[in-house]
Design a protein around this motif. Structure first.
Motif, mmCIF file in Angstrom:
data_model
loop_
_atom_site.group_PDB
_atom_site.id
_atom_site.type_symbol
_atom_site.label_atom_id
_atom_site.label_comp_id
_atom_site.label_asym_id
_atom_site.label_seq_id
_atom_site.Cartn_x
_atom_site.Cartn_y
_atom_site.Cartn_z
ATOM 1 N N GLN A 1 0.833 -1.203 0.000
ATOM 2 C CA GLN A 1 0.000 0.000 0.000
ATOM 3 C C GLN A 1 0.868 1.253 0.000
ATOM 4 O O GLN A 1 0.558 2.235 -0.670
ATOM 5 C CB GLN A 1 -0.911 -0.016 1.234
ATOM 6 N N THR A 2 1.978 1.206 0.731
ATOM 7 C CA THR A 2 2.882 2.356 0.776
ATOM 8 C C THR A 2 3.496 2.623 -0.593
ATOM 9 O O THR A 2 3.557 3.777 -1.050
ATOM 10 C CB THR A 2 4.009 2.129 1.801
ATOM 11 N N GLU A 3 3.940 1.556 -1.274
ATOM 12 C CA GLU A 3 4.534 1.726 -2.596
ATOM 13 C C GLU A 3 3.519 2.268 -3.594
ATOM 14 O O GLU A 3 3.868 3.061 -4.481
ATOM 15 C CB GLU A 3 5.119 0.401 -3.071
ATOM 16 N N ALA A 4 2.261 1.844 -3.448
ATOM 17 C CA ALA A 4 1.208 2.352 -4.329
ATOM 18 C C ALA A 4 1.009 3.849 -4.107
ATOM 19 O O ALA A 4 0.807 4.612 -5.060
ATOM 20 C CB ALA A 4 -0.093 1.600 -4.078
ATOM 21 N N LYS A 5 1.092 4.284 -2.848
ATOM 22 C CA LYS A 5 0.949 5.711 -2.547
ATOM 23 C C LYS A 5 2.115 6.514 -3.123
ATOM 24 O O LYS A 5 1.935 7.623 -3.638
ATOM 25 C CB LYS A 5 0.878 5.919 -1.031
ATOM 26 N N ILE A 6 3.315 5.938 -3.040
ATOM 27 C CA ILE A 6 4.490 6.626 -3.572
ATOM 28 C C ILE A 6 4.399 6.721 -5.093
ATOM 29 O O ILE A 6 4.736 7.758 -5.682
ATOM 30 C CB ILE A 6 5.777 5.897 -3.143
ATOM 31 N N LYS A 7 3.933 5.649 -5.723
ATOM 32 C CA LYS A 7 3.767 5.686 -7.175
ATOM 33 C C LYS A 7 2.755 6.757 -7.579
ATOM 34 O O LYS A 7 2.985 7.510 -8.540
ATOM 35 C CB LYS A 7 3.306 4.320 -7.691
ATOM 36 N N ALA A 8 1.656 6.841 -6.851
ATOM 37 C CA ALA A 8 0.639 7.848 -7.147
ATOM 38 C C ALA A 8 1.207 9.250 -6.951
ATOM 39 O O ALA A 8 0.932 10.166 -7.747
ATOM 40 C CB ALA A 8 -0.582 7.641 -6.255
ATOM 41 N N ALA A 9 2.017 9.425 -5.919
ATOM 42 C CA ALA A 9 2.635 10.725 -5.657
ATOM 43 C C ALA A 9 3.610 11.079 -6.784
ATOM 44 O O ALA A 9 3.651 12.229 -7.250
ATOM 45 C CB ALA A 9 3.368 10.698 -4.312
ATOM 46 N N PHE A 10 4.402 10.112 -7.206
ATOM 47 C CA PHE A 10 5.337 10.318 -8.317
ATOM 48 C C PHE A 10 4.587 10.775 -9.567
ATOM 49 O O PHE A 10 4.968 11.745 -10.224
ATOM 50 C CB PHE A 10 6.085 9.012 -8.592
ATOM 51 N N THR A 11 3.508 10.072 -9.889
ATOM 52 C CA THR A 11 2.729 10.384 -11.082
ATOM 53 C C THR A 11 2.184 11.804 -11.021
ATOM 54 O O THR A 11 2.304 12.590 -11.976
ATOM 55 C CB THR A 11 1.570 9.382 -11.238
ATOM 56 N N THR A 12 1.595 12.158 -9.884
ATOM 57 C CA THR A 12 1.005 13.491 -9.723
ATOM 58 C C THR A 12 2.055 14.586 -9.804
ATOM 59 O O THR A 12 1.876 15.597 -10.512
ATOM 60 C CB THR A 12 0.268 13.577 -8.373
ATOM 61 N N LEU A 13 3.158 14.401 -9.099
ATOM 62 C CA LEU A 13 4.187 15.443 -9.032
ATOM 63 C C LEU A 13 4.899 15.637 -10.360
ATOM 64 O O LEU A 13 5.192 16.778 -10.745
ATOM 65 C CB LEU A 13 5.194 15.096 -7.934
ATOM 66 N N VAL A 14 5.186 14.551 -11.066
ATOM 67 C CA VAL A 14 5.851 14.686 -12.358
ATOM 68 C C VAL A 14 4.949 15.425 -13.338
ATOM 69 O O VAL A 14 5.406 16.281 -14.107
ATOM 70 C CB VAL A 14 6.244 13.305 -12.929
ATOM 71 N N GLN A 15 3.655 15.134 -13.302
ATOM 72 C CA GLN A 15 2.724 15.827 -14.185
ATOM 73 C C GLN A 15 2.588 17.297 -13.811
ATOM 74 O O GLN A 15 2.437 18.155 -14.680
ATOM 75 C CB GLN A 15 1.355 15.147 -14.135
ATOM 76 N N ASP A 16 2.651 17.592 -12.500
ATOM 77 C CA ASP A 16 2.445 18.966 -12.034
ATOM 78 C C ASP A 16 3.681 19.855 -12.185
ATOM 79 O O ASP A 16 3.571 21.013 -12.584
ATOM 80 C CB ASP A 16 2.009 18.975 -10.565
ATOM 81 N N LYS A 17 4.860 19.318 -11.841
ATOM 82 C CA LYS A 17 6.047 20.181 -11.813
ATOM 83 C C LYS A 17 7.261 19.621 -12.534
ATOM 84 O O LYS A 17 8.296 20.285 -12.584
ATOM 85 C CB LYS A 17 6.409 20.508 -10.364
ATOM 86 N N GLY A 18 7.153 18.430 -13.090
ATOM 87 C CA GLY A 18 8.280 17.854 -13.811
ATOM 88 C C GLY A 18 9.207 17.064 -12.901
ATOM 89 O O GLY A 18 9.353 17.389 -11.722
ATOM 90 N N PHE A 19 9.846 16.046 -13.476
ATOM 91 C CA PHE A 19 10.691 15.159 -12.681
ATOM 92 C C PHE A 19 11.873 15.891 -12.046
ATOM 93 O O PHE A 19 12.202 15.669 -10.881
ATOM 94 C CB PHE A 19 11.205 14.017 -13.554
ATOM 95 N N ASP A 20 12.521 16.775 -12.803
ATOM 96 C CA ASP A 20 13.714 17.449 -12.296
ATOM 97 C C ASP A 20 13.423 18.285 -11.059
ATOM 98 O O ASP A 20 14.303 18.451 -10.195
ATOM 99 C CB ASP A 20 14.328 18.337 -13.380
#
Length: 206
Positions: free
Chosen positions: A11-30
Motif C-alpha cells: 500500500q505504501t509503494e502504491a501511494k508513492i507511485k501515485a505521488a510520483f505520477t502526480t508530481l511529475v505531471q504537475d512540476k516535472g521530474f527534475d
C-alpha cells in the motif's frame, strides 16, 4: 493466472507511485524532491528510504515493474499455436497476436497517468527501448513455440536488422499512441498494427 497488477506493490509503494505520477505531471521530474514525494504520499522520508534510494531509483523501479507486467501480459496472452498465412501461402508464426497486444494496451490505458508521467520525466526513450526488448522476447518465445529455425538473413536482410525493423514499427505505433494521450481505443491500435503487418512503408506515401 494471478493478476499482474499489485503483485509487488504494498500500500505504501502504491501511494508513492501515485505521488510520483502526480508530481511529475504537475512540476516535472527534475523539480521534485524526496520531501515532495513523501509529503504527497502522506508518509515520512524515512519510510520512503525504506523502499527507494532516491527519486531516480524510484523511477527505475517503477519502470522495471511496468516492463515486467507488460512482459507477463504479452507472453501469457500469446496463443501457443499462433499461425497466419504469409503472402507466399506458407504457415508462419504471428508473434504480434491481437489478443496479446490488446492486453498490453489495456494495461497501459488503465494506468495512462503513470505512463504519461514517465514519458515526460526525461526517461521516455528508456521506456521505449525497454518495450522494444519485450517485443523481441515475445518474438523469440513465439518462434521457439512454433519450432522456427533461426536464420542469418530474412529476405536478404540481416537478422539483427530484420528484428529491428519488426519491433520498431510496433513500438513506434504504441509509443505515439501514448504520447497522443491514448485517444484511440486499444482495439483501434490493434487494427493499425494488423494493417501495418501487410502494408509496405512505400505504400503509405502514395
Amino acid at each position: 493466472m494471478a493478476t499482474v497488477t499489485g503483485k509487488r506493490n504494498t500500500q505504501t509503494e502504491a501511494k508513492i507511485k501515485a505521488a510520483f505520477t502526480t508530481l511529475v505531471q504537475d512540476k516535472g521530474f527534475d523539480a521534485i524532491t524526496v520531501s515532495d514525494l513523501a509529503r504527497t504520499a502522506g508518509i515520512n522520508r524515512g519510510t520512503f528510504y525504506m523502499h527507494y534510494l532516491d527519486k531516480f531509483d524510484l523511477r527505475r523501479q517503477l519502470i522495471d515493474d511496468a516492463i515486467d507486467d507488460l512482459t507477463g501480459l504479452l507472453l501469457d496472452n500469446a496463443d501457443e499455436d499462433g499461425r497466419v498465412m504469409s503472402r507466399a501461402g506458407k504457415s508462419v508464426c504471428d508473434a504480434f497476436q491481437t489478443r496479446a497486444i490488446a492486453a498490453a494496451l489495456r494495461y497501459v490505458k488503465n494506468d495512462y497517468a503513470f505512463f504519461d508521467a514517465v514519458s515526460n520525466s526525461g526517461n521516455d526513450m528508456q521506456m521505449y527501448d525497454r518495450f522494444k526488448e519485450v517485443l523481441k522476447k515475445l518474438i523469440m518465445t513465439q518462434a521457439k513455440r512454433f519450432g522456427a529455425t533461426p536464420q542469418s538473413t530474412y529476405n536478404g536482410i540481416p537478422a539483427d536488422y530484420a528484428m529491428e525493423i519488426l519491433v520498431s514499427a510496433v513500438s513506434s505505433i504504441i509509443w505515439l499512441w501514448i504520447r497522443r494521450g491514448c485517444q484511440e481505443s486499444p482495439d483501434e491500435i490493434c487494427l493499425i498494427i494488423e494493417k501495418n503487418k501487410v502494408t509496405a512503408p512505400i505504400d503509405i506515401l502514395w
